[in-house]
Design an enzyme around this catalytic site. Structure first.
Site, PDB file in Angstrom:
ATOM      1  N   CYS A 116     -82.881  35.865 -35.393  1.00 33.08           N
ATOM      2  CA  CYS A 116     -83.822  34.961 -36.721  1.00 33.08           C
ATOM      3  C   CYS A 116     -84.200  34.181 -35.243  1.00 33.08           C
ATOM      4  O   CYS A 116     -84.175  34.851 -34.702  1.00 33.08           O
ATOM      5  CB  CYS A 116     -82.006  33.800 -37.038  1.00 33.08           C
ATOM      6  SG  CYS A 116     -80.636  33.839 -38.366  1.00 33.08           S
ATOM      7  N   ARG A 121     -85.975  34.915 -27.673  1.00 31.97           N
ATOM      8  CA  ARG A 121     -84.383  34.836 -27.505  1.00 31.97           C
ATOM      9  C   ARG A 121     -84.073  36.493 -26.431  1.00 31.97           C
ATOM     10  O   ARG A 121     -84.372  37.109 -26.464  1.00 31.97           O
ATOM     11  CB  ARG A 121     -83.617  35.441 -28.837  1.00 31.97           C
ATOM     12  CG  ARG A 121     -83.876  34.096 -29.113  1.00 31.97           C
ATOM     13  CD  ARG A 121     -82.819  34.096 -30.417  1.00 31.97           C
ATOM     14  NE  ARG A 121     -81.336  34.898 -30.079  1.00 31.97           N
ATOM     15  CZ  ARG A 121     -80.684  35.108 -31.431  1.00 31.97           C
ATOM     16  NH1 ARG A 121     -80.943  35.243 -32.336  1.00 31.97           N
ATOM     17  NH2 ARG A 121     -79.414  35.054 -31.321  1.00 31.97           N
ATOM     18  N   ASP A 304     -74.305  27.029 -33.527  1.00 28.41           N
ATOM     19  CA  ASP A 304     -74.138  27.480 -34.858  1.00 28.41           C
ATOM     20  C   ASP A 304     -73.722  26.618 -35.999  1.00 28.41           C
ATOM     21  O   ASP A 304     -74.168  26.851 -36.907  1.00 28.41           O
ATOM     22  CB  ASP A 304     -73.606  28.856 -34.597  1.00 28.41           C
ATOM     23  CG  ASP A 304     -74.452  29.830 -34.059  1.00 28.41           C
ATOM     24  OD1 ASP A 304     -75.459  29.664 -33.786  1.00 28.41           O
ATOM     25  OD2 ASP A 304     -73.390  31.003 -33.335  1.00 28.41           O
ATOM     26  N   ARG A 396     -77.133  38.053 -44.537  1.00 30.35           N
ATOM     27  CA  ARG A 396     -76.769  38.587 -43.250  1.00 30.35           C
ATOM     28  C   ARG A 396     -75.639  37.527 -42.301  1.00 30.35           C
ATOM     29  O   ARG A 396     -74.702  38.958 -41.727  1.00 30.35           O
ATOM     30  CB  ARG A 396     -77.898  37.780 -42.196  1.00 30.35           C
ATOM     31  CG  ARG A 396     -78.672  38.740 -42.249  1.00 30.35           C
ATOM     32  CD  ARG A 396     -79.519  38.783 -41.212  1.00 30.35           C
ATOM     33  NE  ARG A 396     -79.069  38.705 -40.150  1.00 30.35           N
ATOM     34  CZ  ARG A 396     -79.562  38.084 -38.564  1.00 30.35           C
ATOM     35  NH1 ARG A 396     -80.911  37.686 -39.133  1.00 30.35           N
ATOM     36  NH2 ARG A 396     -79.212  38.240 -37.823  1.00 30.35           N
TER      37      ARG A 396
HETATM   38  N1  EPU Z   1     -80.781  33.520 -23.253  1.00 31.98           N
HETATM   39  C1  EPU Z   1     -82.091  34.375 -21.999  1.00 31.98           C
HETATM   40  N2  EPU Z   1     -81.545  35.640 -21.450  1.00 31.98           N
HETATM   41  C2  EPU Z   1     -80.595  36.334 -21.823  1.00 31.98           C
HETATM   42  C3  EPU Z   1     -79.617  35.495 -22.695  1.00 31.98           C
HETATM   43  C4  EPU Z   1     -79.803  34.364 -23.409  1.00 31.98           C
HETATM   44  O1  EPU Z   1     -82.599  33.315 -21.879  1.00 31.98           O
HETATM   45  O2  EPU Z   1     -81.109  37.666 -20.859  1.00 31.98           O
HETATM   46  C5  EPU Z   1     -80.692  32.338 -23.718  1.00 31.98           C
HETATM   47  C6  EPU Z   1     -81.579  32.119 -25.047  1.00 31.98           C
HETATM   48  O3  EPU Z   1     -82.914  32.300 -24.805  1.00 31.98           O
HETATM   49  C7  EPU Z   1     -80.332  31.710 -26.065  1.00 31.98           C
HETATM   50  C8  EPU Z   1     -79.798  30.902 -24.739  1.00 31.98           C
HETATM   51  O4  EPU Z   1     -80.136  32.114 -23.918  1.00 31.98           O
HETATM   52  O5  EPU Z   1     -81.362  30.181 -25.600  1.00 31.98           O
HETATM   53  C9  EPU Z   1     -78.500  31.657 -25.348  1.00 31.98           C
HETATM   54  O6  EPU Z   1     -78.208  33.058 -25.676  1.00 31.98           O
HETATM   55  P1  EPU Z   1     -76.903  34.286 -25.075  1.00 31.98           P
HETATM   56  O7  EPU Z   1     -77.619  35.384 -24.898  1.00 31.98           O
HETATM   57  O8  EPU Z   1     -75.937  32.895 -25.947  1.00 31.98           O
HETATM   58  O9  EPU Z   1     -76.901  34.536 -27.602  1.00 31.98           O
HETATM   59  P2  EPU Z   1     -76.977  35.474 -27.405  1.00 31.98           P
HETATM   60  O10 EPU Z   1     -75.683  36.870 -27.330  1.00 31.98           O
HETATM   61  O11 EPU Z   1     -78.531  36.260 -28.205  1.00 31.98           O
HETATM   62  C10 EPU Z   1     -75.066  34.833 -29.594  1.00 31.98           C
HETATM   63  C11 EPU Z   1     -75.505  34.807 -31.058  1.00 31.98           C
HETATM   64  C12 EPU Z   1     -75.737  33.590 -32.124  1.00 31.98           C
HETATM   65  C13 EPU Z   1     -75.281  32.327 -31.122  1.00 31.98           C
HETATM   66  C14 EPU Z   1     -75.380  33.245 -29.265  1.00 31.98           C
HETATM   67  C15 EPU Z   1     -74.848  31.587 -28.462  1.00 31.98           C
HETATM   68  C16 EPU Z   1     -74.175  37.233 -31.715  1.00 31.98           C
HETATM   69  C17 EPU Z   1     -75.440  38.838 -32.275  1.00 31.98           C
HETATM   70  N3  EPU Z   1     -75.179  36.394 -32.080  1.00 31.98           N
HETATM   71  O12 EPU Z   1     -76.179  35.731 -29.292  1.00 31.98           O
HETATM   72  O13 EPU Z   1     -75.358  33.682 -32.579  1.00 31.98           O
HETATM   73  O14 EPU Z   1     -76.012  30.951 -31.143  1.00 31.98           O
HETATM   74  O15 EPU Z   1     -74.376  34.291 -29.306  1.00 31.98           O
HETATM   75  O16 EPU Z   1     -73.326  31.034 -29.349  1.00 31.98           O
HETATM   76  O17 EPU Z   1     -73.396  37.451 -31.157  1.00 31.98           O
HETATM   77  C18 EPU Z   1     -76.093  33.503 -35.401  1.00 31.98           C
HETATM   78  O18 EPU Z   1     -74.161  33.991 -35.754  1.00 31.98           O
HETATM   79  O19 EPU Z   1     -76.405  32.545 -35.707  1.00 31.98           O
HETATM   80  C19 EPU Z   1     -76.021  32.840 -33.831  1.00 31.98           C
HETATM   81  C20 EPU Z   1     -77.542  33.061 -33.691  1.00 31.98           C
END
Ligand code: EPU
Length: 421
Positions: A116, A121, A304, A396
């Site tokens: 999204c 990210r 979320d 999705r």
């Molecule tokens: N971040 C960094 N560097 C990284 C990883 C993350 O700066 O290497 C930052 C991101 O930019 C963001 C924050 O840390 O601002 C959170 O990122 P995180 O890695 O925790 O999230 P994600 O693994 O990309 C999952 C869910 C998201 C949910 C987040 C937080 C999946 C596929 N997605 O994302 O779900 O918002 O954790 O709980 O598991 C949704 O379902 O709508 C969704 C966006």
């Protein structure tokens, strides 16, 4: 063009059964290929995100059988090859393939993942985990070539408790030689679901669900059976629907602890809610009190659910505030809610919501998955017809959204509409 059309103001009564978690499934499906034999995953939601991962598995030559909510993956026929951008950019979770291919073949070529559009990210923490475990990464434009002569356990400190980086590091560490410690790990329930699955295959992981995860690498993992946990964001979305237009609406097949922060905030507002062992029953309640919410990693208030809960804040009498601490651009739903009659101001990473305001149906756009969920909730509450365009992101993440809401009394339809809506 497909749109969602909602005639608002209908009372929701009956039971909504919650599906398996999107964010757990999208990690479990790639994780399956770490096994050297057949794996069965139950309670997988039929949503476009899980379809996209099955497409990648099939592209890699895995044998995948899908029957209703179960998915059986036989990875023995797989070959390692570059995953094209057209497959990886469909979703963020495609990058779990980076980890599992690296762990399995010590070589992976793929592109930056999709997801999204809710702000930058980056994947730097995932890459940091890979490097710590012995991988070399060449980045050219959008493409990553990741190789390792040998994967060796390490002490990894994540600069932020990223869900994706925690899972990715864990996926590689289970096959690395020796011990890995992930510090400042994310604590989300989806991580526990993945760790339990890997342990079922023979991995040795302890501490998942806490900020320190310890992994002792093993040489082989074998097929097993696992079940996806209930989707806590789908749960929260329908619990909010119940608070907006429910009459003893039951949200069933859930783990209430996973939405505890939402329930606490709703109780603070004054929402009538009964919490059972695996369900909640919630009703529209008059004279709600305003609250302050700040998004945080689990067990804090889930980012979320931030956009969905905004609709409920428009119904609180007075000024509420909501601070988004994870993403830089997750307020794209706000102009549409204001168009529907809300009184919301954006100040950097915080919004203030002045309630209570009456909402009326409008033509709106789902800019991202949870913005779409927010607009569905707005449409259920609003007087008149709400038409939501760009509904791809919503589909999705929510299994059988239209059917589930229709069954409890909503007037909601997926319709074909002319382009100029
Ligand atoms: N971040 C960094 N560097 C990284 C990883 C993350 O700066 O290497 C930052 C991101 O930019 C963001 C924050 O840390 O601002 C959170 O990122 P995180 O890695 O925790 O999230 P994600 O693994 O990309 C999952 C869910 C998201 C949910 C987040 C937080 C999946 C596929 N997605 O994302 O779900 O918002 O954790 O709980 O598991 C949704 O379902 O709508 C969704 C966006």
């Amino acid at each position: 063009m497909k749109v969602l059309q909602i005639n608002g103001g209908k009372t929701l009564e009956g039971t909504i059964r919650i599906s398996g978690s999107k964010n757990a499934s999208v990690a479990l499906i790639p994780a399956a290929i770490l096994a050297d034999s057949e794996v069965t995953i139950c309670n997988v939601p039929e949503i476009t995100d899980t379809d996209a991962l099955v497409e990648i598995l099939q592209y890699l030559g895995a044998n995948v059988k899908r029957a209703s909510e179960s998915i059986v993956i036989d990875p023995t026929t797989m070959v390692n090859k570059e995953i094209p951008e057209r497959l990886s950019d469909k979703l963020r979770a495609s990058y779990y393939f980076m980890a599992v291919l690296l762990a399995k073949y010590k070589h992976v070529e793929m592109y930056f993942p999709g997801g999204c559009s809710i702000g930058a990210r980056p994947i730097d923490q995932t890459l940091k985990g890979f490097r710590a475990l012995g991988a070399k990464i060449v980045e050219e434009k959008n493409k990553y070539t990741i190789t390792a002569e040998k994967l060796k356990g390490a002490h990894v400190y994540l600069d932020m408790p990223s869900v994706g980086a925690t899972i990715n590091t864990m996926l590689v560490a289970v096959k690395a030689q020796g011990n890995t410690i992930i510090e400042n790990a994310a604590k989300e329930p989806e991580i526990v679901n993945v760790a339990t699955f890997l342990n079922g295959m023979g991995a040795k992981i302890t501490g998942a669900g806490t900020s320190e995860i310890r992994i002792h690498g093993v040489e082989e993992l074998s097929g097993c059976y696992t079940e996806v946990i209930p989707d806590r964001i789908e749960t929260g979305t329908y619990v909010i629907a119940g608070a907006l237009v429910g009459n003893h609406l039951k949200i069933d097949n859930i783990i209430p602890e996973h939405v505890e922060m939402l329930i606490l905030k709703m109780k603070e507002m004054g929402v009538e809610i009964e919490v059972g062992p695996d369900y909640v029953v919630v009703s529209k309640t008059p004279n709600l009190k305003p609250v302050q919410i700040k998004t945080q990693g689990y067990p804090g208030f889930a980012t979320d659910l931030q956009q969905p809960v905004t609709v409920l804040l428009t119904q609180c009498e007075g000024k509420s505030t909501l601070e988004e601490t994870l993403y830089e651009n997750r307020f794209k739903n706000v102009p549409y809610l204001n168009d529907m009659g809300a009184n919301i101001e954006i100040h950097d990473d915080t919004i203030t919501i002045q309630g209570a305001t009456k909402l009326v149906g409008k033509d709106v756009k789902a800019t991202d998955l949870r913005a779409g969920a927010c607009l569905v909730l707005g449409g259920l509450l609003a007087e008149g017809t709400t038409t939501i365009t760009n509904i791809g992101p919503v589909l999705r993440g929510y299994e059988n959204l239209v059917e589930k809401l229709t069954d409890v009394g909503a007037s909601i339809e997926l319709k074909e509409k002319e382009e100029d809506v």
